[in-house]
Design a protein around this motif. Structure first.
Motif, mmCIF file in Angstrom:
data_model
loop_
_atom_site.group_PDB
_atom_site.id
_atom_site.type_symbol
_atom_site.label_atom_id
_atom_site.label_comp_id
_atom_site.label_asym_id
_atom_site.label_seq_id
_atom_site.Cartn_x
_atom_site.Cartn_y
_atom_site.Cartn_z
ATOM 1 N N ALA A 104 17.443 -40.141 -2.038
ATOM 2 C CA ALA A 104 16.448 -39.506 -1.167
ATOM 3 C C ALA A 104 16.646 -37.994 -1.142
ATOM 4 O O ALA A 104 15.672 -37.236 -1.126
ATOM 5 N N ALA A 105 17.891 -37.536 -1.136
ATOM 6 C CA ALA A 105 18.169 -36.100 -1.136
ATOM 7 C C ALA A 105 17.659 -35.448 -2.423
ATOM 8 O O ALA A 105 17.105 -34.346 -2.386
ATOM 9 N N ASN A 106 17.806 -36.146 -3.548
ATOM 10 C CA ASN A 106 17.327 -35.619 -4.825
ATOM 11 C C ASN A 106 15.807 -35.619 -4.919
ATOM 12 O O ASN A 106 15.240 -34.918 -5.750
ATOM 13 N N ARG A 107 15.150 -36.414 -4.098
ATOM 14 C CA ARG A 107 13.692 -36.500 -4.119
ATOM 15 C C ARG A 107 13.035 -35.674 -3.018
ATOM 16 O O ARG A 107 11.867 -35.830 -2.749
ATOM 17 N N GLY A 108 13.760 -34.823 -2.365
ATOM 18 C CA GLY A 108 13.166 -33.949 -1.369
ATOM 19 C C GLY A 108 13.704 -34.126 0.028
ATOM 20 O O GLY A 108 13.333 -33.378 0.925
ATOM 21 N N GLY A 109 14.576 -35.104 0.260
ATOM 22 C CA GLY A 109 15.192 -35.294 1.574
ATOM 23 C C GLY A 109 14.193 -35.477 2.698
ATOM 24 O O GLY A 109 14.260 -34.793 3.716
ATOM 25 N N HIS A 110 13.256 -36.370 2.536
ATOM 26 C CA HIS A 110 12.207 -36.576 3.527
ATOM 27 C C HIS A 110 12.757 -37.134 4.836
ATOM 28 O O HIS A 110 13.646 -37.978 4.832
ATOM 29 N N ARG A 111 12.197 -36.659 5.940
ATOM 30 C CA ARG A 111 12.497 -37.155 7.282
ATOM 31 C C ARG A 111 11.274 -37.933 7.736
ATOM 32 O O ARG A 111 10.183 -37.381 7.860
ATOM 33 N N TRP A 112 11.468 -39.218 7.994
ATOM 34 C CA TRP A 112 10.342 -40.128 8.255
ATOM 35 C C TRP A 112 10.145 -40.374 9.740
ATOM 36 O O TRP A 112 11.107 -40.445 10.502
ATOM 37 N N GLN A 113 8.884 -40.516 10.105
ATOM 38 C CA GLN A 113 8.546 -40.894 11.473
ATOM 39 C C GLN A 113 7.273 -41.738 11.463
ATOM 40 O O GLN A 113 6.445 -41.611 10.568
ATOM 41 N N LEU A 114 7.168 -42.597 12.460
ATOM 42 C CA LEU A 114 5.997 -43.461 12.625
ATOM 43 C C LEU A 114 4.998 -42.738 13.509
ATOM 44 O O LEU A 114 5.340 -42.286 14.603
ATOM 45 N N LEU A 115 3.754 -42.594 13.001
ATOM 46 C CA LEU A 115 2.699 -41.925 13.761
ATOM 47 C C LEU A 115 1.693 -42.959 14.244
ATOM 48 O O LEU A 115 1.315 -43.860 13.486
ATOM 49 N N GLN A 116 1.253 -42.825 15.473
ATOM 50 C CA GLN A 116 0.168 -43.651 15.996
ATOM 51 C C GLN A 116 -0.839 -42.713 16.631
ATOM 52 O O GLN A 116 -0.570 -42.101 17.664
ATOM 53 N N VAL A 117 -2.001 -42.590 15.966
ATOM 54 C CA VAL A 117 -3.032 -41.663 16.403
ATOM 55 C C VAL A 117 -4.343 -42.425 16.522
ATOM 56 O O VAL A 117 -4.898 -42.878 15.506
ATOM 57 N N ASN A 118 -4.832 -42.578 17.737
ATOM 58 C CA ASN A 118 -6.150 -43.199 17.959
ATOM 59 C C ASN A 118 -6.345 -44.489 17.173
ATOM 60 O O ASN A 118 -7.189 -44.568 16.301
ATOM 61 N N GLU A 119 -5.565 -45.475 17.436
ATOM 62 C CA GLU A 119 -5.701 -46.788 16.799
ATOM 63 C C GLU A 119 -5.274 -46.802 15.331
ATOM 64 O O GLU A 119 -5.345 -47.826 14.681
ATOM 65 N N GLN A 120 -4.904 -45.671 14.778
ATOM 66 C CA GLN A 120 -4.467 -45.617 13.393
ATOM 67 C C GLN A 120 -2.953 -45.422 13.356
ATOM 68 O O GLN A 120 -2.374 -44.757 14.209
ATOM 69 N N VAL A 121 -2.339 -46.023 12.313
ATOM 70 C CA VAL A 121 -0.890 -45.984 12.181
ATOM 71 C C VAL A 121 -0.530 -45.454 10.799
ATOM 72 O O VAL A 121 -1.185 -45.797 9.805
ATOM 73 N N ALA A 122 0.510 -44.634 10.748
ATOM 74 C CA ALA A 122 0.955 -44.099 9.466
ATOM 75 C C ALA A 122 2.436 -43.767 9.543
ATOM 76 O O ALA A 122 2.986 -43.521 10.627
ATOM 77 N N TYR A 123 3.073 -43.753 8.384
ATOM 78 C CA TYR A 123 4.445 -43.276 8.253
ATOM 79 C C TYR A 123 4.364 -41.906 7.594
ATOM 80 O O TYR A 123 3.796 -41.748 6.520
ATOM 81 N N PHE A 124 4.932 -40.913 8.271
ATOM 82 C CA PHE A 124 4.903 -39.539 7.789
ATOM 83 C C PHE A 124 6.305 -39.132 7.358
ATOM 84 O O PHE A 124 7.262 -39.293 8.109
#
Length: 188
Positions: A104-124
């Motif tokens: 993951a560090a070699n691929r950009g070290g992404h920090r993930w979070q779960l988003l819930q916006v107006n009935e929609q869900v996404a992983y950012f």
């Protein structure tokens, strides 16, 4: 006693006939190949899309593939009527790209979070190294899902997960287009 001398047959004629037959076979095969060849069809990506094969870096392709694998697990959660897990839980269960390891560090070290916006869900996933890979968004739309990428510096979590809003904020959808040319690309 009569001695009869029999001369060997000339190998020149046999060699000539074999070469002519071989040439005929090669010409026939080339004709069939040329006749049956289909013109290369290029499927252009929309201006608000990235092609998963052509437009993404190696790190981004890896994250995209990992997100598609994780998507299968997320669909199982939804089918069982369970709440979607937080990224930390997915990391504990061993699902890339949510794990914070060397890959993951070699691929950009992404920090993930779960988003819930107006009935929609996404992983950012916010990229810590934008020069390696942009920020990713895995948007879950019921049975459908889409992966979005933003290469702009300081990628903030989107506040609106609709297509138009994402595109207006610099996000581009990652499209996977598989055609006969997948293995026949010749870049010179």
């Amino acid at each position: 006693m009569t001695v009869q001398v029999i001369r060997p047959a000339g190998a020149g004629h046999e060699t000539l006939y074999v070469c002519l037959v071989a040439l005929l076979i090669v010409l026939l095969a080339a004709t069939v190949v040329a006749w049956r060849a289909e013109p290369a069809q290029q499927v252009a990506s929309a201006s608000d899309q990235f092609d998963a094969r052509r437009d993404l870096s190696a790190a981004e392709q890896g994250i995209h593939a990992d997100l598609l694998v994780a998507l299968d697990e997320l669909r199982l959660y939804l089918e069982d009527g369970q709440a979607l897990p937080e990224p930390e839980q997915l990391a504990e269960e061993g699902f890339a790209p949510f794990i914070a390891d060397a890959s993951a560090a070699n691929r950009g070290g992404h920090r993930w979070q779960l988003l819930q916006v107006n009935e929609q869900v996404a992983y950012f996933g916010r990229s810590e190294a934008e020069d390696v890979a942009g920020s990713f968004l895995l948007r879950l739309d019921g049975e459908a899902a889409s992966v979005w990428l933003n290469r702009a510096a300081g990628g903030e979590p989107p506040t609106d997960l609709r297509d138009q809003a994402l595109a207006a904020n610099g996000w581009r959808q990652v499209a996977s287009q598989f055609d006969a040319g997948v293995t026949r690309q010749h870049r010179h």
